[in-house]
Each structure stands twice: as structure tokens, then as C-alpha cells.
Design a protein around this motif. Structure first.
Motif, PDB file in Angstrom:
ATOM      1  N   LEU A 152    -110.220-105.775 -20.746  1.00 29.58           N
ATOM      2  CA  LEU A 152    -109.545-105.139 -19.618  1.00 29.58           C
ATOM      3  C   LEU A 152    -109.542-103.619 -19.731  1.00 29.58           C
ATOM      4  N   ASP A 153    -110.336-103.083 -20.659  1.00 28.82           N
ATOM      5  CA  ASP A 153    -110.436-101.625 -20.853  1.00 28.82           C
ATOM      6  C   ASP A 153    -109.077-100.975 -21.112  1.00 28.82           C
ATOM      7  N   ALA A 154    -108.210-101.708 -21.823  1.00 33.70           N
ATOM      8  CA  ALA A 154    -106.872-101.184 -22.110  1.00 33.70           C
ATOM      9  C   ALA A 154    -106.838-100.366 -23.395  1.00 33.70           C
ATOM     10  N   ILE A 155    -107.969-100.307 -24.102  1.00 31.79           N
ATOM     11  CA  ILE A 155    -108.040 -99.560 -25.360  1.00 31.79           C
ATOM     12  C   ILE A 155    -109.123 -98.508 -25.248  1.00 31.79           C
ATOM     13  N   THR A 191    -109.069-108.716 -27.146  1.00 34.32           N
ATOM     14  CA  THR A 191    -109.925-107.662 -27.690  1.00 34.32           C
ATOM     15  C   THR A 191    -110.818-108.225 -28.790  1.00 34.32           C
ATOM     16  N   LEU A 192    -112.108-107.892 -28.709  1.00 32.45           N
ATOM     17  CA  LEU A 192    -113.078-108.333 -29.710  1.00 32.45           C
ATOM     18  C   LEU A 192    -113.174-107.301 -30.831  1.00 32.45           C
ATOM     19  N   TYR A 193    -113.115-107.766 -32.063  1.00 33.04           N
ATOM     20  CA  TYR A 193    -113.293-106.914 -33.241  1.00 33.04           C
ATOM     21  C   TYR A 193    -114.487-107.458 -34.036  1.00 33.04           C
ATOM     22  N   VAL A 194    -115.526-106.641 -34.184  1.00 35.78           N
ATOM     23  CA  VAL A 194    -116.753-107.064 -34.854  1.00 35.78           C
ATOM     24  C   VAL A 194    -116.797-106.463 -36.262  1.00 35.78           C
ATOM     25  N   VAL A 195    -117.063-107.322 -37.250  1.00 32.88           N
ATOM     26  CA  VAL A 195    -117.051-106.928 -38.655  1.00 32.88           C
ATOM     27  C   VAL A 195    -118.491-106.747 -39.132  1.00 32.88           C
ATOM     28  N   LEU A 206    -105.066-104.068 -33.023  1.00 30.75           N
ATOM     29  CA  LEU A 206    -105.149-103.997 -34.483  1.00 30.75           C
ATOM     30  C   LEU A 206    -105.155-102.541 -34.932  1.00 30.75           C
ATOM     31  N   ALA A 207    -104.231-102.225 -35.850  1.00 29.62           N
ATOM     32  CA  ALA A 207    -104.138-100.859 -36.375  1.00 29.62           C
ATOM     33  C   ALA A 207    -104.551-100.773 -37.829  1.00 29.62           C
ATOM     34  N   GLY A 208    -104.609-101.899 -38.525  1.00 30.79           N
ATOM     35  CA  GLY A 208    -105.000-101.875 -39.933  1.00 30.79           C
ATOM     36  C   GLY A 208    -104.927-103.255 -40.547  1.00 30.79           C
ATOM     37  N   LEU A 230    -105.380-113.251 -40.496  1.00 31.20           N
ATOM     38  CA  LEU A 230    -106.781-113.663 -40.468  1.00 31.20           C
ATOM     39  C   LEU A 230    -107.027-114.685 -41.568  1.00 31.20           C
ATOM     40  N   PHE A 231    -107.652-115.806 -41.202  1.00 27.29           N
ATOM     41  CA  PHE A 231    -108.077-116.805 -42.164  1.00 27.29           C
ATOM     42  C   PHE A 231    -109.587-116.632 -42.353  1.00 27.29           C
ATOM     43  N   ALA A 232    -109.992-116.217 -43.564  1.00 31.67           N
ATOM     44  CA  ALA A 232    -111.401-115.883 -43.811  1.00 31.67           C
ATOM     45  C   ALA A 232    -111.969-116.744 -44.933  1.00 31.67           C
ATOM     46  N   TRP A 233    -113.274-116.896 -44.902  1.00 32.97           N
ATOM     47  CA  TRP A 233    -114.023-117.597 -45.953  1.00 32.97           C
ATOM     48  C   TRP A 233    -115.033-116.587 -46.491  1.00 32.97           C
ATOM     49  N   GLY A 234    -114.859-116.205 -47.769  1.00 32.13           N
ATOM     50  CA  GLY A 234    -115.739-115.203 -48.353  1.00 32.13           C
ATOM     51  C   GLY A 234    -116.346-115.660 -49.658  1.00 32.13           C
ATOM     52  N   ASP A 235    -117.642-115.938 -49.657  1.00 32.52           N
ATOM     53  CA  ASP A 235    -118.362-116.364 -50.868  1.00 32.52           C
ATOM     54  C   ASP A 235    -117.684-117.550 -51.547  1.00 32.52           C
ATOM     55  N   GLY A 236    -117.256-118.527 -50.751  1.00 30.02           N
ATOM     56  CA  GLY A 236    -116.630-119.735 -51.292  1.00 30.02           C
ATOM     57  C   GLY A 236    -115.141-119.627 -51.510  1.00 30.02           C
ATOM     58  N   ALA A 237    -114.543-118.466 -51.245  1.00 35.63           N
ATOM     59  CA  ALA A 237    -113.108-118.277 -51.432  1.00 35.63           C
ATOM     60  C   ALA A 237    -112.390-118.325 -50.083  1.00 35.63           C
ATOM     61  N   GLN A 238    -111.186-118.934 -50.100  1.00 38.54           N
ATOM     62  CA  GLN A 238    -110.363-119.010 -48.899  1.00 38.54           C
ATOM     63  C   GLN A 238    -109.328-117.872 -48.960  1.00 38.54           C
ATOM     64  N   ILE A 239    -109.377-116.977 -47.974  1.00 42.42           N
ATOM     65  CA  ILE A 239    -108.641-115.720 -48.021  1.00 42.42           C
ATOM     66  C   ILE A 239    -107.755-115.585 -46.782  1.00 42.42           C
ATOM     67  N   ILE A 240    -106.574-114.987 -46.982  1.00 41.10           N
ATOM     68  CA  ILE A 240    -105.687-114.638 -45.873  1.00 41.10           C
ATOM     69  C   ILE A 240    -105.520-113.110 -45.867  1.00 41.10           C
ATOM     70  N   TYR A 241    -105.745-112.496 -44.707  1.00 39.67           N
ATOM     71  CA  TYR A 241    -105.513-111.068 -44.527  1.00 39.67           C
ATOM     72  C   TYR A 241    -104.306-110.866 -43.615  1.00 39.67           C
ATOM     73  N   LYS A 242    -103.365-110.038 -44.064  1.00 33.98           N
ATOM     74  CA  LYS A 242    -102.236-109.668 -43.215  1.00 33.98           C
ATOM     75  C   LYS A 242    -102.610-108.448 -42.377  1.00 33.98           C
ATOM     76  N   LEU A 243    -102.133-108.437 -41.129  1.00 30.98           N
ATOM     77  CA  LEU A 243    -102.546-107.407 -40.188  1.00 30.98           C
ATOM     78  C   LEU A 243    -101.399-106.469 -39.835  1.00 30.98           C
ATOM     79  N   HIS A 244    -101.772-105.255 -39.517  1.00 33.91           N
ATOM     80  CA  HIS A 244    -100.828-104.278 -38.976  1.00 33.91           C
ATOM     81  C   HIS A 244    -101.253-104.001 -37.540  1.00 33.91           C
ATOM     82  N   THR A 245    -100.355-104.219 -36.587  1.00 31.59           N
ATOM     83  CA  THR A 245    -100.675-104.043 -35.168  1.00 31.59           C
ATOM     84  C   THR A 245     -99.762-102.985 -34.561  1.00 31.59           C
ATOM     85  N   LYS A 246    -100.207-102.475 -33.418  1.00 33.64           N
ATOM     86  CA  LYS A 246     -99.398-101.535 -32.658  1.00 33.64           C
ATOM     87  C   LYS A 246     -99.645-101.770 -31.186  1.00 33.64           C
ATOM     88  N   GLN A 247     -98.831-101.155 -30.346  1.00 35.49           N
ATOM     89  CA  GLN A 247     -98.977-101.343 -28.918  1.00 35.49           C
ATOM     90  C   GLN A 247    -100.171-100.564 -28.383  1.00 35.49           C
TER      91      GLN A 247
END
Length: 397
Positions: free
Chosen positions: A346-349, A324-328, A144-146, A378-395
Motif C-alpha cells: 500500500l506504499d505506506a513505507i 510488507t515484504l521483507y527479502v533476506v 520491522l525496525a530491527g 520469526l521461525f527460521a531453519w538454518g543449516d539444520g538448526a531450528q531458530i527463533i528471532y525476536k523482532l523490534h517493530t515500530k509504527q
């Protein structure tokens, strides 16, 4: 003779009058003295009362200061305890190393044995990494890059809940699981039906045999995987089409504390990425740090477990992307959500080179965030709202 008698009678009379006047003057003086004494006593009592009021006010201020400092100390109590335990563990390990080196310092043979053991240990670790790479398809090399944008699809349901698609199926069905304790899934034909419906007309209702707990459930290959309400760490595998329980398992070490401090109802958070099914939870023995477990979704068996350096304090959610685990993290009042801890199994990052990633254009909190590996969103639930986040990834580098 008459005058003599008159004088004789007048003298006692005058004497009596003068005596009474003298007594009256003495009484007046006594009353004046008593009055002055009472006034002095009243002033002293008034001063005493004022001193008591001042003391009470000072004591209240002192009590507030003490309670405030105690509250601050309590907030750091768990952290200090964790640091102390970690320090004691490191000291014990160092002491064992010192004892070992002391026993072998005069023996070249022992040194050679020690080197052989080190080589053997490194060889075993390398072999373990090879097995993990085979287990976790190493071709997945994205990170994940952004987080580029968000879309609030709808606002319906309770403050806590989750919604998702099945990334392993070709259909476009939407599933909504409302609340942190419930036993009814709402299934919609597609996202347009979900957006346009009022949740009662066009939804297929699927009733579970056991209610779920928290918001950490996931749907994968036609099955709902969820933490059973009322159990410590039982995970249910439910066939949505056949409407029956296909399997269940117990996740060792899980269920005793929340996976995330800011989402206390979720003890076990299940996740899907390119590698399949994962479980995310926290354990007291790790000082509240998050533990991730790879689960075989077919056999419901534990394949491997990792202790991560990511702490559950101030965490609200987490998700897996390509091993890879990403904690918010957030604040209790709900602010800008940020990813501040990343762990690659796998310690690749190189996690130190990853900047803090924030969720754009939104203030609030999330009760769940799930990654969809098929749509890379990402499919998220925020304060009763159903949200989609688009991701930017890199190698991965």
C-alpha cells in the motif's frame, strides 16, 4: 739385380699404404663433419621443443584468462539482458507518449480530453487503493525496525526444512517438516516436548497424500498449505486433523524459476501475516524480480498480485509482516543474512529510509524464514538448526 727387384716390389707396397692412409684421413674428416652437423641439428631440435613448450604454457595461461573473463561475462548476462529489456520497454512507452503528444499538440479539445483521461486514471487508482485497504485491513500499521536476538531451539534434521506453529490456533503445537522433498509432518504437543524428544518417541506422524517441494509451506487455521512436488504451480490445502486434501489451486506464473536464487528447491514460498495467506515467487518476465500474491485461504482464490522491485538474485528467503515484504539476502558460501529489499503493497513505507537489517550473532544460511503474527517472531531453519528471532517493530510513518 736383386736390389732392383726389391725396389720394384717396395714402390707399389708403399704406394698402397699411403693410399689407404689418405682414405682413412678422408673418412675421419667426413665423420667429424657428420658429427658436427648432427650436433647442430640436435641443438635446433632442442630449441624447437623448448619453443613448443613455451608456446603451450603461454596458450594455457591465455585460455585460463579467457575462461575467467567468460565466466564473469556469464554472471552479468542475465542482468544485462534484463536491463536491456527494461530499457526497450521504457523507450517504447516514451515513443508512444511522443506520438500521442504530437497528435494532440495543435488541438485544445484533445488536450482537455487528455486531462480528463488523466483525472479518470488517478480516480481509478485512488479507488483501487481504497479497495485494497478494505481488502487488507488497514489497521495493521507496524513495520520491522530491527531483529533483536536469536535463540537456537534445537539442531535436528536435514540442511533444508521448516518448522512452525499455527498462529490462528490457541494450542501450542509445534510442526516440523524435514527436507525439501517429503510427505511426513511431525507434530509435537508443545515446544518443550519438541526440544526434549528424539523425534521418534513423542511425535505424531501425519502422512500427506502428495509430497511437498521446497521449504515454503505454512500451517494456518488447522490446514497445511504447500507446493505439490512434481507439479509446476499447484498449491495443496491439507486438513491436518482430518488427514485429507481440502482444496487445491494453480498459482499463475509461478513455479518456473526459484523464488530465491540461494534456495533453488523453493519455487513457491507461502507466508502468513496479520492479513492472512500470501504466495511469494519469481517470474522470468520480471527479470527474476519477486512477485507476491494475496490468496483467500478459505476459497483458494487469488485476490490480488503485486510485482515488486526486489530481485531474487542472492536472496535466500523472505517473509511478510503487516502487508510488507521483507527479502533476506546472503552470499552463496553463507555469511551474514541481511534484509536489503522492503516492499509495502500500500506504499505506506518509504523504503529508502529503511536501513539494512541484519540477523545478529550468526554466520550461515537460511532455507526458510516464516513470520508468526501471533507471537511477533520469526521461525527460521538454518543449516539444520531450528531458530527463533525476536523482532523490534515500530509504527509506519
Amino acid at each position: 739385380m736383386v736390389a732392383l727387384r726389391f725396389r720394384f716390389l717396395l714402390v707399389p707396397f708403399l704406394t698402397s699404404i699411403m693410399g689407404e692412409a689418405q682414405y682413412m684421413m678422408q673418412d675421419a674428416a667426413l665423420m667429424n663433419y657428420i658429427d658436427r652437423r648432427l650436433l647442430s641439428v640436435e641443438k635446433r631440435m632442442e630449441k624447437c621443443n623448448q619453443d613448443i613448450l613455451d608456446y603451450v604454457e603461454e596458450f594455457r595461461d591465455f585460455s585460463k584468462t579467457v575462461l575467467s573473463r567468460l565466466a564473469g561475462l556469464n554472471s552479468y548476462k542475465a542482468e544485462v539482458k534484463s536491463e536491456v529489456n527494461n530499457l526497450l520497454t521504457r523507450i517504447e512507452r516514451a515513443q508512444r507518449d511522443i506520438d500521442y503528444f504530437g497528435s494532440v499538440k495543435d488541438s485544445n479539445t484533445c488536450i482537455e480530453v487528455h486531462e480528463d483521461l488523466m483525472k479518470q486514471q488517478l480516480s481509478e487508482e485512488a479507488e483501487e487503493k481504497k479497495k485494497l485497504k478494505l481488502l487488507l485491513n488497514a489497521s495493521c500499521d507496524n513495520m520491522l525496525a530491527g531483529i533483536k536476538s536469536l535463540k537456537i531451539v534445537k539442531k535436528t534434521g536435514d540442511k533444508h526444512g521448516s518448522w512452525m506453529k499455527d498462529p490462528a490456533k490457541k494450542h501450542t503445537k509445534i510442526y516440523l517438516l524435514n527436507g525439501s522433498v517429503n510427505n511426513v509432518i511431525l507434530e509435537f504437543a508443545n515446544i518443550m516436548t519438541f526440544v526434549e524428544s528424539n523425534l521418534t518417541l513423542k511425535a505424531r506422524r501425519v502422512t500427506l497424500p502428495f509430497p511437498w517441494e521446497g521449504t515454503g509451506h505454512i500451517i494456518y487455521q488447522g490446514f497445511l498449505f504447500y507446493h505439490r512436488y512434481g507439479s509446476l504451480n499447484e498449491i495443496i490445502k491439507f486438513n491436518i486433523q482430518k488427514r485429507n486434501t481440502a482444496d487445491q489451486m494453480l498459482l499463475p506464473g509461478a513455479g518456473r524459476i526459484p523464488a530465491y536464487q540461494l534456495s533453488p528447491s523453493t519455487k513457491i514460498d507461502l507466508a502468513i501475516d496479520e492479513q492472512g495467506l500470501w504466495a511469494i515467487h519469481a517470474e522470468p518476465e520480471t527479470g527474476g524480480n519477486i512477485v507476491i500474491t494475496k490468496i483467500n485461504h478459505i476459497t483458494m482464490a487469488v485476490e490480488h498480485t503485486w510485482d515488486t522491485p526486489c530481485n531474487s538474485k542472492d536472496a535466500e528467503a523472505a517473509f511478510m509482516v503487516c502487508k510488507t515484504l521483507y527479502v533476506v539476502y546472503n552470499v552463496p558460501s553463507g555469511g551474514t543474512s541481511r534484509i536489503r529489499c522492503v516492499y509495502d503493497v500500500l506504499d505506506a513505507i518509504n523504503t529508502y529510509e529503511i536501513p539494512a537489517l541484519h540477523f545478529p550473532k550468526r554466520q550461515g544460511s537460511h532455507s526458510t524464514i516464516h513470520y508468526n503474527p501471533k507471537e511477533k517472531q520469526l521461525f527460521a531453519w538454518g543449516d539444520g538448526a531450528q531458530i527463533i528471532y525476536k523482532l523490534h517493530t515500530k509504527q509506519k510513518v
